[in-house]
Design a protein around this motif. Structure first.
Motif, short mmCIF file in Angstrom:
data_model
loop_
_atom_site.label_atom_id
_atom_site.label_comp_id
_atom_site.label_asym_id
_atom_site.label_seq_id
_atom_site.Cartn_x
_atom_site.Cartn_y
_atom_site.Cartn_z
N PRO A 1 0.82 -1.21 0.00
CA PRO A 1 0.00 0.00 0.00
C PRO A 1 0.86 1.26 0.00
O PRO A 1 2.05 1.23 0.33
N CYS A 2 0.21 2.35 -0.38
CA CYS A 2 0.86 3.66 -0.42
C CYS A 2 -0.17 4.64 0.10
O CYS A 2 -1.37 4.40 -0.04
N GLY A 3 0.26 5.71 0.75
CA GLY A 3 -0.69 6.71 1.18
C GLY A 3 -1.34 7.38 -0.03
O GLY A 3 -0.80 7.32 -1.14
N GLY A 4 -2.48 8.03 0.18
CA GLY A 4 -3.23 8.53 -0.97
C GLY A 4 -3.17 10.03 -1.20
O GLY A 4 -2.67 10.79 -0.38
N VAL B 1 0.81 -11.18 10.50
CA VAL B 1 -0.44 -10.48 10.16
C VAL B 1 -0.06 -9.11 9.60
O VAL B 1 0.52 -8.28 10.31
N SER B 2 -0.39 -8.90 8.33
CA SER B 2 -0.01 -7.65 7.68
C SER B 2 -1.22 -6.71 7.64
O SER B 2 -2.20 -6.99 6.96
N VAL B 3 -1.11 -5.62 8.39
CA VAL B 3 -2.26 -4.72 8.56
C VAL B 3 -1.87 -3.29 8.20
O VAL B 3 -0.75 -3.03 7.77
N GLY B 4 -2.80 -2.36 8.44
CA GLY B 4 -2.48 -0.95 8.25
C GLY B 4 -3.45 -0.25 7.32
O GLY B 4 -4.54 -0.74 7.02
N PHE B 5 -3.01 0.90 6.85
CA PHE B 5 -3.86 1.75 6.03
C PHE B 5 -3.47 1.60 4.56
O PHE B 5 -2.55 0.86 4.22
N ASN B 6 -4.13 2.36 3.71
CA ASN B 6 -3.78 2.38 2.28
C ASN B 6 -4.21 3.73 1.70
O ASN B 6 -4.58 4.64 2.45
N SER B 7 -4.16 3.85 0.38
CA SER B 7 -4.40 5.16 -0.23
C SER B 7 -5.85 5.64 -0.08
O SER B 7 -6.14 6.80 -0.34
N LYS B 8 -6.73 4.75 0.38
CA LYS B 8 -8.11 5.20 0.60
C LYS B 8 -8.34 5.59 2.05
O LYS B 8 -9.22 6.40 2.36
N THR B 9 -7.55 5.02 2.96
CA THR B 9 -7.82 5.26 4.38
C THR B 9 -6.83 6.23 5.03
O THR B 9 -7.09 6.74 6.12
N GLU B 10 -5.68 6.46 4.40
CA GLU B 10 -4.73 7.46 4.93
C GLU B 10 -4.31 8.31 3.74
O GLU B 10 -3.59 7.83 2.86
#
Ligand code: BGC
Length: 679
Positions: free
Chosen positions: A366-369, A415-424
């Motif tokens: 993922p990447c920030g958005g 467990v790979s978690v976190g945000f992505n370009s839609k959530t951060e």
């Protein structure tokens, strides 16, 4: 062949510092001559961008059209390119030379696409984990952010590409960013929020500055003479040009933009156009020379970068640049932070050790958005990285929620978690808690397996309170870029020893954050007949670790913290007078069982301050690579400026002569040696 190509690009990088970065008198004279040949209409047209990412060309004067692209973690806009670890990850590497290489690689990627101006780096200080763009920025500490920014800019500009430092200033939240005023006092601005901009101007000679969307103390940033004229130009001596990226709302008035000091309105002239400006000039409210000065600022910068004399597109650099890929990989390796390790890492290979990989970010990088989102040419997810570890490894990837049986039979679960370009992302804030369902997923894994390793992708702290003590290991991966899955897999497997450290404090509870009670805007207030919402920076200079230490609150993980698979010892410190300050010297020894790198940090605290000062502040650091069993003497220089504070009476930095403590440590909360010096 690959090695050969890499060697060539490494050579190109090393030989890169051939482009002029300072604006000379000759550049100014040549620009003045061009301005004198332009009509008033041409000049007005010139100070507004066109086609979203361009400054228009003027053929008859040999002025080419200038192309811009975002920034900061890759070249964006109608292209795929290397996706580097994000800004905050670059800061987490605490490796100045590597951040410089990131800049060089970004410069090469820009040249490969004919991009003249890269819209990065972003250096707004991390004030709260909620700000949606923290991932683009460089953490909570002004000194660390300054070092990262200076190196990034020098790298980019060494390739004949202009860097743009943004967003000036105090854009520390995305929530309602067009309407909120960031209201901070003079000392807070100068000690916490300005230093990275100032270092970019004074030390790195950054070519352009982008203003922020928010207001600062009641005045729109793009029209703010305190920011642009008083500080940027008069005090720091900025000679480049100031642009606003207005997106229809950050410039509001032609007159105020002209008077405030803005040079270029992007993406087009909503305010600074002929319809607005000609009547103001005719009425004598604006003098033509004020327009000339803006054109001059732009042209002298373009001339200094050689844009009027050479092609920007460099066809000798591949769009999929081997050097950039290599830098991206090394940066991902050095920026990941190992937060917790109860013996689960590094993973042990072997056919009987079955690793189960699960979670929403297992098979993606993922990447920030927003404008910081870059489309890579390729990327390596954690699943691909784990599979690339070799035949000795048994890795399975669960699509969705694995069964209890799968969890019980695995020797370790990632467990790979976190945000992505839609959530951060840009233009909104994010939650402190992980996106919906992720806490439950970690808890579910931890209930059925004793070796759970959590890998987090995010731009800053997240709420770990529900599961932090129930899992065996936690790795902060930030947004690690296209090579991220490979880098993190190699860290989990022990092929790479983690060496990143936190560029911000991770709070246990959001309420612990020093800005918490000030973060959201207050009711509108009215100033000069104009009503706006505002955020009071009530914590003042006590943000981040400065605030935690003052309040005596222990964060979950402190600023500067990060584990390694080896151990380091500190000994034999002394401070030796050097120049106008001191050299702090100590011995660092790798006393553990592996080769590794340690980020040593030097903090300064005044013993008897005459104004309120933080207990200690970061003023130097060094990253040292040491083989197991090896020692090195490390020297970190502290100039006199490292002891100063900003004095609101003289409006300047001053030194209060007296005794200072020098803290040498492995994190802000793990101080190993203390010295005392007299200044
Ligand atoms: C962002 C800038 C960006 C610009 C161009 C603005 O919305 O705030 O950071 O450089 O857009 O994409």
């Amino acid at each position: 062949m690959k090695k050969f190509l890499l060697a060539i690009s490494l050579f190109a990088a090393a030989a890169g510092a051939v482009f002029a970065q300072s604006i000379t008198q000759e550049d100014c004279d040549r620009a003045r001559e061009l301005v004198s040949q332009m009509t008033l209409r041409e000049k007005i047209d010139y100070i507004g961008g066109y086609d979203k990412f361009y400054i228009r060309g003027i053929e008859r004067l040999g002025i080419p059209q200038i192309r811009m692209a975002d920034g900061p973690q890759g070249v964006r806009n109608n292209t795929r390119s290397t996706l580097f670890a994000c800004g905050v990850a670059a800061a987490a590497s605490w490796n100045e030379a590597l951040v410089r290489e990131m800049g060089v690689a970004l410069g090469q990627d820009s040249r490969a696409r004919g991009v003249h101006i890269l819209l990065g780096p972003g250096v707004n200080i991390y004030r709260s984990p909620l700000c949606g763009r923290n991932f683009e920025y460089m953490g909570e500490d002004p000194y660390l952010a300054s070092r990262a920014a200076v190196n990034y800019i020098k790298g980019v500009q060494s390739q004949g590409v202009m860097a743009t430092i943004k967003h000036f200033a105090l854009n520390n939240q995305e929530y309602d960013r067009h309407h909120v005023s960031s209201d901070a006092d003079e000392r807070t601005m100068n000690e916490i929020y300005f230093p990275a901009f100032r270092a970019a101007v004074e030390e790195a000679k950054v070519a352009s500055v982008m203003t922020s969307y928010n207001l600062v103390n009641g005045v729109h940033a793009a029209e703010n003479p305190v920011l642009i004229r008083e500080n940027l130009r008069d005090r720091w001596g900025f000679k480049g040009f100031v642009m606003s990226v207005s997106d229809w709302t950050s410039t509001y008035s032609a007159l105020a933009s002209v008077k405030g000091g803005l040079d270029l309105e992007m993406p087009q002239a909503w305010c600074m156009n002929s319809d607005e400006l000609l009547p103001l000039i005719e009425a004598g409210l604006i003098d033509e020379s004020e327009i000339d000065a803006k054109v001059q600022n732009i042209l002298q910068t373009l001339i200094a970068f050689g844009f009027l004399d050479r092609e920007q597109l460099d066809r000798s650099i591949s769009e999929d640049n081997a050097y950039s890929r290599d830098v991206a990989y090394r940066l991902s390796c050095e920026s990941a932070v190992l937060l917790r390790n109860e013996g689960a890492l590094p993973l042990k290979p072997g056919r009987r050790n079955k690793v189960l990989l699960m979670g929403p970010n297992a098979s993606v990088i993922p990447c920030g958005g927003g404008s910081g989102r870059v489309d890579p040419i390729y990327s390596i997810s954690l699943a691909e990285g784990m599979k690339g570890l070799g035949r000795n490894w048994s890795v399975s990837v669960a699509d969705g929620k694995p069964s209890v049986k799968e969890l019980e039979s695995a020797s370790a679960v990632i467990v790979s978690v976190g945000f992505n370009s839609k959530t951060e992302k840009e233009n909104s804030d994010r939650t402190f808690s992980l996106p919906e369902g992720q806490d439950e997923l970690i808890e579910y894994a931890a209930a059925h397996n004793r070796k759970v390793i959590v890998v987090i992708y995010a731009g800053g702290a997240v709420d770990m309170s529900r599961w932090k003590d129930k899992v065996s290991a936690i790795v902060m991966g930030w947004y690690p870029g296209q090579e991220g899955g490979k880098a993190i897999a190699n860290i989990l497997a022990g092929k790479v020893n983690p060496s990143g450290k936190l560029p911000m404090s991770f709070e246990s509870r959001l309420e612990d954050n020093p800005s918490w009670k000030w973060y959201y805007p207050r009711e509108p207030k009215t100033k000069r007949g104009f009503s706006y919402r505002y955020v009071t920076y009530g914590e003042g200079i006590f943000s981040g670790y400065r605030g935690y230490e003052k309040a005596g609150i222990e964060p979950a993980y402190p600023f500067g913290y990060g584990l390694s698979y080896t151990e380091f010892e500190y000994s034999g410190s002394k401070c030796i007078k050097s120049g106008d300050g001191y050299d702090v010297v100590f011995t660092l020894s790798n006393v553990g069982g592996r080769d590794g790198a340690e980020v040593s940090q030097v903090y300064v605290g005044e013993k008897n301050p005459c104004v309120k000062r933080p207990l200690k502040e970061l003023k130097g650091f060094a990253k040292t690579v040491l083989r197991k069993g090896a020692s090195a003497r490390v020297t970190i220089h502290l100039p006199a400026s490292a002891f100063e504070y900003y004095d609101v009476k003289s409006h300047d930095w001053v030194l209060n002569p007296g005794y200072f403590n020098i803290y040498i440590g492995s994190s802000s909360a793990d101080i190993r040696l203390v010295e005392e010096v007299l200044m």
